[in-house]
Write a protein that holds these residues in place. Structure first.
Motif, PDB file in Angstrom:
ATOM      1  N   GLY A   1       0.834  -1.196   0.000  1.00  0.00           N
ATOM      2  CA  GLY A   1       0.000   0.000   0.000  1.00  0.00           C
ATOM      3  C   GLY A   1       0.870   1.248   0.000  1.00  0.00           C
ATOM      4  O   GLY A   1       2.045   1.215  -0.329  1.00  0.00           O
ATOM      5  N   ARG A   2       0.280   2.349   0.408  1.00  0.00           N
ATOM      6  CA  ARG A   2       0.976   3.628   0.364  1.00  0.00           C
ATOM      7  C   ARG A   2       1.710   3.895   1.677  1.00  0.00           C
ATOM      8  O   ARG A   2       1.252   3.523   2.740  1.00  0.00           O
ATOM      9  CB  ARG A   2      -0.033   4.732   0.104  1.00  0.00           C
ATOM     10  CG  ARG A   2      -0.705   4.570  -1.250  1.00  0.00           C
ATOM     11  CD  ARG A   2      -1.889   5.469  -1.386  1.00  0.00           C
ATOM     12  NE  ARG A   2      -1.526   6.870  -1.217  1.00  0.00           N
ATOM     13  CZ  ARG A   2      -1.933   7.834  -1.997  1.00  0.00           C
ATOM     14  NH1 ARG A   2      -2.716   7.556  -3.011  1.00  0.00           N
ATOM     15  NH2 ARG A   2      -1.585   9.084  -1.764  1.00  0.00           N
ATOM     16  N   SER A   3       2.830   4.575   1.557  1.00  0.00           N
ATOM     17  CA  SER A   3       3.569   4.979   2.755  1.00  0.00           C
ATOM     18  C   SER A   3       3.856   6.473   2.665  1.00  0.00           C
ATOM     19  O   SER A   3       4.055   7.014   1.583  1.00  0.00           O
ATOM     20  CB  SER A   3       4.869   4.195   2.897  1.00  0.00           C
ATOM     21  OG  SER A   3       5.760   4.538   1.866  1.00  0.00           O
ATOM     22  N   ALA A   4       3.863   7.115   3.792  1.00  0.00           N
ATOM     23  CA  ALA A   4       4.134   8.541   3.860  1.00  0.00           C
ATOM     24  C   ALA A   4       5.628   8.789   3.721  1.00  0.00           C
ATOM     25  O   ALA A   4       6.438   7.945   4.112  1.00  0.00           O
ATOM     26  CB  ALA A   4       3.622   9.098   5.183  1.00  0.00           C
ATOM     27  N   PRO A   5       6.020   9.957   3.181  1.00  0.00           N
ATOM     28  CA  PRO A   5       7.449  10.292   3.079  1.00  0.00           C
ATOM     29  C   PRO A   5       8.141  10.307   4.443  1.00  0.00           C
ATOM     30  O   PRO A   5       9.346  10.098   4.522  1.00  0.00           O
ATOM     31  CB  PRO A   5       7.450  11.689   2.466  1.00  0.00           C
ATOM     32  CG  PRO A   5       6.133  11.820   1.792  1.00  0.00           C
ATOM     33  CD  PRO A   5       5.181  10.971   2.571  1.00  0.00           C
ATOM     34  N   SER A   6       7.386  10.503   5.506  1.00  0.00           N
ATOM     35  CA  SER A   6       7.985  10.544   6.844  1.00  0.00           C
ATOM     36  C   SER A   6       8.516   9.182   7.287  1.00  0.00           C
ATOM     37  O   SER A   6       9.296   9.111   8.241  1.00  0.00           O
ATOM     38  CB  SER A   6       6.960  11.055   7.851  1.00  0.00           C
ATOM     39  OG  SER A   6       5.867  10.161   7.932  1.00  0.00           O
ATOM     40  N   VAL A   7       8.126   8.108   6.596  1.00  0.00           N
ATOM     41  CA  VAL A   7       8.589   6.771   6.986  1.00  0.00           C
ATOM     42  C   VAL A   7      10.107   6.682   6.832  1.00  0.00           C
ATOM     43  O   VAL A   7      10.796   6.183   7.724  1.00  0.00           O
ATOM     44  CB  VAL A   7       7.878   5.670   6.171  1.00  0.00           C
ATOM     45  CG1 VAL A   7       8.488   4.306   6.438  1.00  0.00           C
ATOM     46  CG2 VAL A   7       6.395   5.664   6.497  1.00  0.00           C
ATOM     47  N   GLU A   8      10.649   7.181   5.723  1.00  0.00           N
ATOM     48  CA  GLU A   8      12.096   7.124   5.538  1.00  0.00           C
ATOM     49  C   GLU A   8      12.810   8.002   6.558  1.00  0.00           C
ATOM     50  O   GLU A   8      13.891   7.652   7.027  1.00  0.00           O
ATOM     51  CB  GLU A   8      12.471   7.484   4.109  1.00  0.00           C
ATOM     52  CG  GLU A   8      12.123   6.339   3.168  1.00  0.00           C
ATOM     53  CD  GLU A   8      12.614   6.523   1.753  1.00  0.00           C
ATOM     54  OE1 GLU A   8      12.982   7.642   1.369  1.00  0.00           O
ATOM     55  OE2 GLU A   8      12.609   5.516   1.024  1.00  0.00           O
ATOM     56  N   ALA A   9      12.218   9.118   6.927  1.00  0.00           N
ATOM     57  CA  ALA A   9      12.805   9.966   7.967  1.00  0.00           C
ATOM     58  C   ALA A   9      12.808   9.234   9.308  1.00  0.00           C
ATOM     59  O   ALA A   9      13.762   9.349  10.081  1.00  0.00           O
ATOM     60  CB  ALA A   9      12.042  11.282   8.076  1.00  0.00           C
ATOM     61  N   THR A  10      11.769   8.471   9.578  1.00  0.00           N
ATOM     62  CA  THR A  10      11.696   7.681  10.805  1.00  0.00           C
ATOM     63  C   THR A  10      12.800   6.628  10.824  1.00  0.00           C
ATOM     64  O   THR A  10      13.469   6.423  11.843  1.00  0.00           O
ATOM     65  CB  THR A  10      10.312   7.015  10.946  1.00  0.00           C
ATOM     66  OG1 THR A  10       9.314   8.036  10.987  1.00  0.00           O
ATOM     67  CG2 THR A  10      10.225   6.147  12.184  1.00  0.00           C
ATOM     68  N   ILE A  11      13.012   5.955   9.693  1.00  0.00           N
ATOM     69  CA  ILE A  11      14.070   4.936   9.600  1.00  0.00           C
ATOM     70  C   ILE A  11      15.433   5.587   9.770  1.00  0.00           C
ATOM     71  O   ILE A  11      16.295   5.083  10.497  1.00  0.00           O
ATOM     72  CB  ILE A  11      13.983   4.169   8.260  1.00  0.00           C
ATOM     73  CG1 ILE A  11      12.654   3.417   8.159  1.00  0.00           C
ATOM     74  CG2 ILE A  11      15.166   3.205   8.107  1.00  0.00           C
ATOM     75  CD1 ILE A  11      12.364   2.873   6.774  1.00  0.00           C
ATOM     76  N   ASP A  12      15.640   6.741   9.126  1.00  0.00           N
ATOM     77  CA  ASP A  12      16.911   7.442   9.246  1.00  0.00           C
ATOM     78  C   ASP A  12      17.175   7.851  10.696  1.00  0.00           C
ATOM     79  O   ASP A  12      18.299   7.701  11.194  1.00  0.00           O
ATOM     80  CB  ASP A  12      16.920   8.664   8.333  1.00  0.00           C
ATOM     81  CG  ASP A  12      18.283   9.307   8.270  1.00  0.00           C
ATOM     82  OD1 ASP A  12      19.261   8.600   7.954  1.00  0.00           O
ATOM     83  OD2 ASP A  12      18.381  10.520   8.544  1.00  0.00           O
ATOM     84  N   ALA A  13      16.156   8.333  11.380  1.00  0.00           N
ATOM     85  CA  ALA A  13      16.312   8.711  12.789  1.00  0.00           C
ATOM     86  C   ALA A  13      16.661   7.498  13.642  1.00  0.00           C
ATOM     87  O   ALA A  13      17.506   7.582  14.540  1.00  0.00           O
ATOM     88  CB  ALA A  13      15.031   9.373  13.303  1.00  0.00           C
ATOM     89  N   LEU A  14      16.036   6.369  13.356  1.00  0.00           N
ATOM     90  CA  LEU A  14      16.341   5.137  14.091  1.00  0.00           C
ATOM     91  C   LEU A  14      17.800   4.743  13.893  1.00  0.00           C
ATOM     92  O   LEU A  14      18.514   4.441  14.847  1.00  0.00           O
ATOM     93  CB  LEU A  14      15.424   4.006  13.606  1.00  0.00           C
ATOM     94  CG  LEU A  14      15.744   2.631  14.158  1.00  0.00           C
ATOM     95  CD1 LEU A  14      14.861   2.344  15.350  1.00  0.00           C
ATOM     96  CD2 LEU A  14      15.572   1.574  13.091  1.00  0.00           C
ATOM     97  N   LEU A  15      18.269   4.775  12.640  1.00  0.00           N
ATOM     98  CA  LEU A  15      19.647   4.383  12.339  1.00  0.00           C
ATOM     99  C   LEU A  15      20.665   5.368  12.897  1.00  0.00           C
ATOM    100  O   LEU A  15      21.829   5.016  13.077  1.00  0.00           O
ATOM    101  CB  LEU A  15      19.840   4.240  10.830  1.00  0.00           C
ATOM    102  CG  LEU A  15      19.091   3.101  10.155  1.00  0.00           C
ATOM    103  CD1 LEU A  15      19.307   3.147   8.651  1.00  0.00           C
ATOM    104  CD2 LEU A  15      19.501   1.756  10.722  1.00  0.00           C
ATOM    105  N   SER A  16      20.237   6.592  13.168  1.00  0.00           N
ATOM    106  CA  SER A  16      21.139   7.626  13.688  1.00  0.00           C
ATOM    107  C   SER A  16      21.146   7.706  15.202  1.00  0.00           C
ATOM    108  O   SER A  16      21.957   8.444  15.770  1.00  0.00           O
ATOM    109  CB  SER A  16      20.725   8.987  13.120  1.00  0.00           C
ATOM    110  OG  SER A  16      20.809   8.970  11.718  1.00  0.00           O
ATOM    111  N   ASP A  17      20.273   6.983  15.871  1.00  0.00           N
ATOM    112  CA  ASP A  17      20.158   7.057  17.320  1.00  0.00           C
ATOM    113  C   ASP A  17      21.410   6.463  17.980  1.00  0.00           C
ATOM    114  O   ASP A  17      21.659   5.258  17.868  1.00  0.00           O
ATOM    115  CB  ASP A  17      18.912   6.292  17.762  1.00  0.00           C
ATOM    116  CG  ASP A  17      18.658   6.364  19.246  1.00  0.00           C
ATOM    117  OD1 ASP A  17      19.578   6.052  20.039  1.00  0.00           O
ATOM    118  OD2 ASP A  17      17.534   6.708  19.631  1.00  0.00           O
ATOM    119  N   PRO A  18      22.193   7.304  18.685  1.00  0.00           N
ATOM    120  CA  PRO A  18      23.459   6.815  19.264  1.00  0.00           C
ATOM    121  C   PRO A  18      23.282   5.668  20.259  1.00  0.00           C
ATOM    122  O   PRO A  18      24.093   4.740  20.273  1.00  0.00           O
ATOM    123  CB  PRO A  18      24.043   8.041  19.976  1.00  0.00           C
ATOM    124  CG  PRO A  18      23.309   9.216  19.425  1.00  0.00           C
ATOM    125  CD  PRO A  18      21.992   8.726  18.943  1.00  0.00           C
TER     126      PRO A  18
END
Length: 112
Positions: A81-98
């Motif tokens: 289905g459809r995903s919001a552009p914020s999903v990739e930002a959420t993944i990026d924030a997760l990967l950046s969490d120290p």
């Protein structure tokens, strides 16, 4: 670790996915130091799922490609289905969490 997960090894690259073929409809990337790849992929996948479990039809995928200094990690997955552009930002924030990065590497550290 559950046998429901597919672990694909190809030319040093390790991909952990729920479905084959693995597919990235959404993704973000980061670099991580050397660690056991399958364990590292599972650690990342668990937090990825926790962060996106409310995304309907989401199925996590984590790919680790070897680099000179560790791993190039691509995390994301399949979205039915459809995903919001914020999903990739959420993944990026997760990967950046120290704190998460430290925990992942500690849990998957190489045994000497």
């Amino acid at each position: 670790m559950s046998p429901r997960w597919h672990i694909t090894h190809q030319d040093g690259t390790v991909t952990l996915s729920r479905h084959l073929p693995a597919r990235f409809d959404v993704a973000a990337s980061t670099q991580l130091p050397p660690a056991r790849p399958v364990r590292l992929a599972h650690q990342i996948r668990q937090d990825l799922w926790r962060g996106l479990s409310n995304l309907r039809g989401f199925s996590p995928v984590v790919r680790l490609e070897p680099t000179e200094h560790g791993w190039e990690v691509t995390a994301g997955g399949r979205v039915m289905g459809r995903s919001a552009p914020s999903v990739e930002a959420t993944i990026d924030a997760l990967l950046s969490d120290p704190a998460k990065r430290t925990r992942w590497v500690r849990q998957a550290r190489m045994m000497s």
